[in-house]
Motif scaffolding. Structure first.
Motif, PDB file in Angstrom:
ATOM      1  N   SER A   1      -5.920   2.619  -2.815  1.00  0.00           N
ATOM      2  CA  SER A   1      -5.547   1.206  -2.928  1.00  0.00           C
ATOM      3  C   SER A   1      -5.588   0.813  -4.400  1.00  0.00           C
ATOM      4  O   SER A   1      -6.253   1.463  -5.205  1.00  0.00           O
ATOM      5  CB  SER A   1      -6.504   0.326  -2.121  1.00  0.00           C
ATOM      6  OG  SER A   1      -6.274   0.485  -0.737  1.00  0.00           O
TER       7      SER A   1
ATOM      8  N   GLN B   1      11.615   5.734   1.277  1.00  0.00           N
ATOM      9  CA  GLN B   1      11.377   4.335   1.603  1.00  0.00           C
ATOM     10  C   GLN B   1      12.349   3.976   2.722  1.00  0.00           C
ATOM     11  O   GLN B   1      13.567   4.010   2.532  1.00  0.00           O
ATOM     12  CB  GLN B   1      11.551   3.431   0.380  1.00  0.00           C
ATOM     13  CG  GLN B   1      10.441   3.619  -0.644  1.00  0.00           C
ATOM     14  CD  GLN B   1      10.467   2.573  -1.733  1.00  0.00           C
ATOM     15  OE1 GLN B   1      11.203   1.600  -1.670  1.00  0.00           O
ATOM     16  NE2 GLN B   1       9.661   2.776  -2.762  1.00  0.00           N
TER      17      GLN B   1
ATOM     18  N   ASN C   1       0.925   7.865   4.220  1.00  0.00           N
ATOM     19  CA  ASN C   1       0.974   6.591   3.502  1.00  0.00           C
ATOM     20  C   ASN C   1       1.359   5.505   4.486  1.00  0.00           C
ATOM     21  O   ASN C   1       2.457   5.508   5.044  1.00  0.00           O
ATOM     22  CB  ASN C   1       1.973   6.674   2.350  1.00  0.00           C
ATOM     23  CG  ASN C   1       1.901   5.460   1.439  1.00  0.00           C
ATOM     24  OD1 ASN C   1       2.245   4.357   1.837  1.00  0.00           O
ATOM     25  ND2 ASN C   1       1.442   5.664   0.215  1.00  0.00           N
TER      26      ASN C   1
ATOM     27  N   HIS D   1       1.889   2.308   4.185  1.00  0.00           N
ATOM     28  CA  HIS D   1       2.746   1.173   3.839  1.00  0.00           C
ATOM     29  C   HIS D   1       3.990   1.232   4.735  1.00  0.00           C
ATOM     30  O   HIS D   1       4.648   2.267   4.819  1.00  0.00           O
ATOM     31  CB  HIS D   1       3.163   1.205   2.373  1.00  0.00           C
ATOM     32  CG  HIS D   1       3.733  -0.091   1.909  1.00  0.00           C
ATOM     33  ND1 HIS D   1       4.975  -0.534   2.301  1.00  0.00           N
ATOM     34  CD2 HIS D   1       3.228  -1.070   1.110  1.00  0.00           C
ATOM     35  CE1 HIS D   1       5.221  -1.715   1.756  1.00  0.00           C
ATOM     36  NE2 HIS D   1       4.168  -2.063   1.042  1.00  0.00           N
TER      37      HIS D   1
ATOM     38  N   ASP E   1      -2.288   2.324   0.774  1.00  0.00           N
ATOM     39  CA  ASP E   1      -1.563   2.088  -0.485  1.00  0.00           C
ATOM     40  C   ASP E   1      -1.486   0.585  -0.737  1.00  0.00           C
ATOM     41  O   ASP E   1      -0.445   0.043  -1.116  1.00  0.00           O
ATOM     42  CB  ASP E   1      -0.155   2.695  -0.407  1.00  0.00           C
ATOM     43  CG  ASP E   1       0.475   2.898  -1.785  1.00  0.00           C
ATOM     44  OD1 ASP E   1      -0.146   2.494  -2.790  1.00  0.00           O
ATOM     45  OD2 ASP E   1       1.592   3.428  -1.854  1.00  0.00           O
ATOM     46  N   ALA E   2      -2.625  -0.084  -0.510  1.00  0.00           N
ATOM     47  CA  ALA E   2      -2.666  -1.549  -0.572  1.00  0.00           C
ATOM     48  C   ALA E   2      -2.645  -2.046  -2.014  1.00  0.00           C
ATOM     49  O   ALA E   2      -3.333  -1.501  -2.876  1.00  0.00           O
ATOM     50  CB  ALA E   2      -3.918  -2.065   0.132  1.00  0.00           C
TER      51      ALA E   2
ATOM     52  N   GLU F   1      -2.695  -6.276   2.489  1.00  0.00           N
ATOM     53  CA  GLU F   1      -2.111  -4.958   2.715  1.00  0.00           C
ATOM     54  C   GLU F   1      -3.141  -3.905   3.113  1.00  0.00           C
ATOM     55  O   GLU F   1      -2.758  -2.805   3.522  1.00  0.00           O
ATOM     56  CB  GLU F   1      -1.336  -4.507   1.478  1.00  0.00           C
ATOM     57  CG  GLU F   1      -0.059  -5.299   1.252  1.00  0.00           C
ATOM     58  CD  GLU F   1       0.765  -4.791   0.079  1.00  0.00           C
ATOM     59  OE1 GLU F   1       0.311  -3.846  -0.613  1.00  0.00           O
ATOM     60  OE2 GLU F   1       1.855  -5.336  -0.139  1.00  0.00           O
TER      61      GLU F   1
ATOM     62  N   HIS G   1      -2.497  -2.593   6.472  1.00  0.00           N
ATOM     63  CA  HIS G   1      -1.407  -1.640   6.711  1.00  0.00           C
ATOM     64  C   HIS G   1      -1.931  -0.312   7.235  1.00  0.00           C
ATOM     65  O   HIS G   1      -1.167   0.463   7.820  1.00  0.00           O
ATOM     66  CB  HIS G   1      -0.634  -1.381   5.414  1.00  0.00           C
ATOM     67  CG  HIS G   1       0.303  -2.486   5.054  1.00  0.00           C
ATOM     68  ND1 HIS G   1       0.851  -2.613   3.794  1.00  0.00           N
ATOM     69  CD2 HIS G   1       0.788  -3.524   5.767  1.00  0.00           C
ATOM     70  CE1 HIS G   1       1.637  -3.674   3.758  1.00  0.00           C
ATOM     71  NE2 HIS G   1       1.611  -4.235   4.945  1.00  0.00           N
TER      72      HIS G   1
END
Length: 568
Positions: free
Chosen positions: A319, A450, A478, A480, A506-507, A512, A515
């Protein structure tokens, strides 16, 4: 004129948002319009009834200003400002907004400089090499457009998991308000199976009569108590799993139908999914596994794993804070993690090569470590801040700090943030070189994908997984929702090789941190049990694991393999 239905209003509001963005309006306002449009598309009751009840602003993302626009769109099918905006740019230009990463200013430039008015014209311009010479567009954008046109075709109606979660939460409340006679409402479809992208928004509700209601993009199946399990199974899918399950049943003298499992004309099981699988002498198959792979054969042999759950995680790794590109301080992130019931927080800000993300200098590393020590002294062993870094993997596979700096960290997440276009062999060799570095603890977002934005870079994933197993480096999931990388379809192969995983949010903000749930969903979908997850270790176990690796890397052969531990 007839009042407009929710799906049409949602479409009009999206058009309104896109046209205002071409004008250079506030991008946050544009995002607000788009969020509201998503909420409208998932409504489970008539829009006129919501408006009549004065309940528009109860819909997620709709405040007073947007509510006024929605009412006008609903009543007339248009809006005065929308009509004005339509005079400026042809309707076909709106198609260009479906291209991931194509900003409004580039869309306007494509229209004005090249006369591009549709996706077909955009593709033709890119293939004819007409975009590359235009100042402000260029070769890179032309390549990106050609790549992302394929993404549009493959995921045109799909939504990210976290967006669907909000829509379904509101849909459930809406169904319960609209239909108080329904005593139970359950999520089904793609979302219940933990799919990384969702096209099928579906609910199953318990009522006295059995029926199916299609409203906007939401499918609502109402069933009675006797058939609830069968309806939930059928509505959850997947089509491949159901087809295989029906064939499995038929081979054993049963018939699996939408309303239950039959032997001849006698209904054998239908009230719960557990009853149906049990009657077929199958281990219960969790929804996330129902993709028509080998889950039925494994269930018949009682070989399905007990999947990792949210509550199995004891800590959070990877993070970011305000030291690089996060929005909260280390103390704020650690406190938020502690209050969520975790035992440790692993900070992993960006490294010095990540200038775009405020990568840490040596002085900033020292300052962060002093802050971590201060916090750990205050926590007195009841909670721990772990000192990590997300180190960039350079083109030659080295990490972007010298070894004597990397040895100061409790753990190192090695990630690719540049050189996405390297040939497959070079990209693979580069990442394996980083994995072979004994200072690497976790390989971050392995493929760089992504979702609905860009594909991952060319990579021999199989070869990379074998290297992770050989050197004891954890494979990151990950969490996210734009990444969900490594793809769940590779998880079983990684398990077979002996890899361990690390489920990381991955905040970049406190919000986040949550997540991490989506990472757990991906791990479950990939069939991962708790004992193969690094951060399912308790604090004592994870400290021992990291200490053991640190001792080995401080004194061992730089490229000596390390045994992959099982989480304890």
């Amino acid at each position: 004129m007839a009042k407009t239905d929710p799906r049409t209003v949602a479409s009009l509001l999206r058009e309104y948002a896109h046209r205002t963005s071409l004008r250079g309006d506030n991008p946050y306002r544009t995002k607000a319009y788009l969020r509201a449009a998503d909420s409208l598309a998932a409504l489970s009751q008539p829009l006129d009834r919501i408006i009549a009840a004065g309940a528009l602003t109860r819909i997620p993302g709709i405040g007073d200003a947007i509510a006024d626009i929605v009412r006008k769109l609903h009543e007339t099918g248009t809006h005065p400002r929308l009509e004005t905006l339509r005079e400026e740019v042809p309707a076909g230009v709106m198609e260009l907004f479906t291209i991931p990463g194509l900003r409004p200013d580039k869309i306007l430039k494509l229209h004005q400089a090249l006369g591009v008015n549709s996706l077909a014209e955009l593709e033709a311009a890119a293939k004819a090499d007409r975009i590359r010479p235009v100042k402000g567009l260029g070769a890179s954008l032309q390549t990106k457009i050609l790549q992302n046109l394929a993404i549009v075709r493959s995921g045109e109606t799909q939504l990210h998991l976290h967006k669907v979660a909000a829509l379904l939460e509101h849909a459930i409340l809406s169904v319960k308000q609209e239909h108080p006679e329904l005593s139970r409402v359950e999520i089904a479809g793609d979302f219940r199976r933990g799919c990384e992208l969702v096209a099928d928004l579906a609910l199953v509700a318990l009522g006295k009569k059995r029926t199916a209601i299609e409203q906007s993009t939401l499918r609502l199946v109402v069933t009675d108590k006797k058939h609830f399990g069968a309806s939930l199974l059928e509505t959850t899918g997947s089509a491949a799993h159901l087809a295989q399950l029906k064939m499995y049943a038929a081979e054993r003298g049963f018939a699996l139908k939408a309303d239950g499992l039959y032997r001849g004309r006698k209904l054998i099981a239908s009230a719960t999914e557990e009853e149906i699988y049990g009657a077929l002498d199958l281990q219960f198959i969790e929804p996330e596994l129902r993709e028509g792979r080998d889950e039925i054969e494994r269930a018949a042999r009682r070989q399905l794993p007990t999947l990792v759950r949210d509550e199995d995680l004891h800590g959070i790794l990877h993070s970011h804070t305000t030291a690089s590109d996060g929005t909260e301080t280390l103390e704020a992130m650690a406190e938020a993690t502690r209050k969520r019931g975790f035992d440790y927080f692993g900070v992993a800000d960006h490294s010095q090569s990540a200038h775009y993300a405020g990568g840490l200098t040596l002085q900033e590393i020292a300052e962060q470590h002093r802050e971590a020590d201060r916090l750990n002294k205050r926590y007195g062993g009841k909670f721990r801040v772990l000192k990590g870094i997300e180190a960039d993997i350079l083109a030659d596979g080295s990490l972007d700090y010298p070894d004597h700096v990397l040895k100061q960290f409790d753990f190192v997440v090695a990630s690719v943030h540049s050189g996405f276009k390297l040939p497959k062999k070079e990209q693979t060799d580069r990442i394996i070189e980083a994995i072979a570095n004994p200072l690497t603890t976790i390989i971050g977002h392995m493929t760089g994908r992504q979702l609905l934005r860009r594909p991952g870079y060319e990579l021999d994933v199989d070869k990379v997984l074998r290297a992770c197993a050989k050197y004891g480096v954890a494979v990151e999931i990950n969490a996210h929702p734009w990444r969900l990388d490594l793809d769940w379809r590779w998880h079983q192969k990684a398990l077979d090789y002996g890899c361990i995983f690390s489920i990381n949010p991955d905040a970049h903000s406190i919000r986040e941190l949550d997540h991490v749930h989506w990472g757990v969903e991906m791990a479950r979908k990939g069939g991962i049990p708790r004992d193969r997850v690094l951060n399912a270790m308790g604090l004592t176990a994870v400290l021992a694991h990291l200490s053991k690796r640190k001792s080995a890397r401080n004194g061992g052969n730089r490229h000596s393999p390390a045994k992959s531990p099982r989480a304890a």
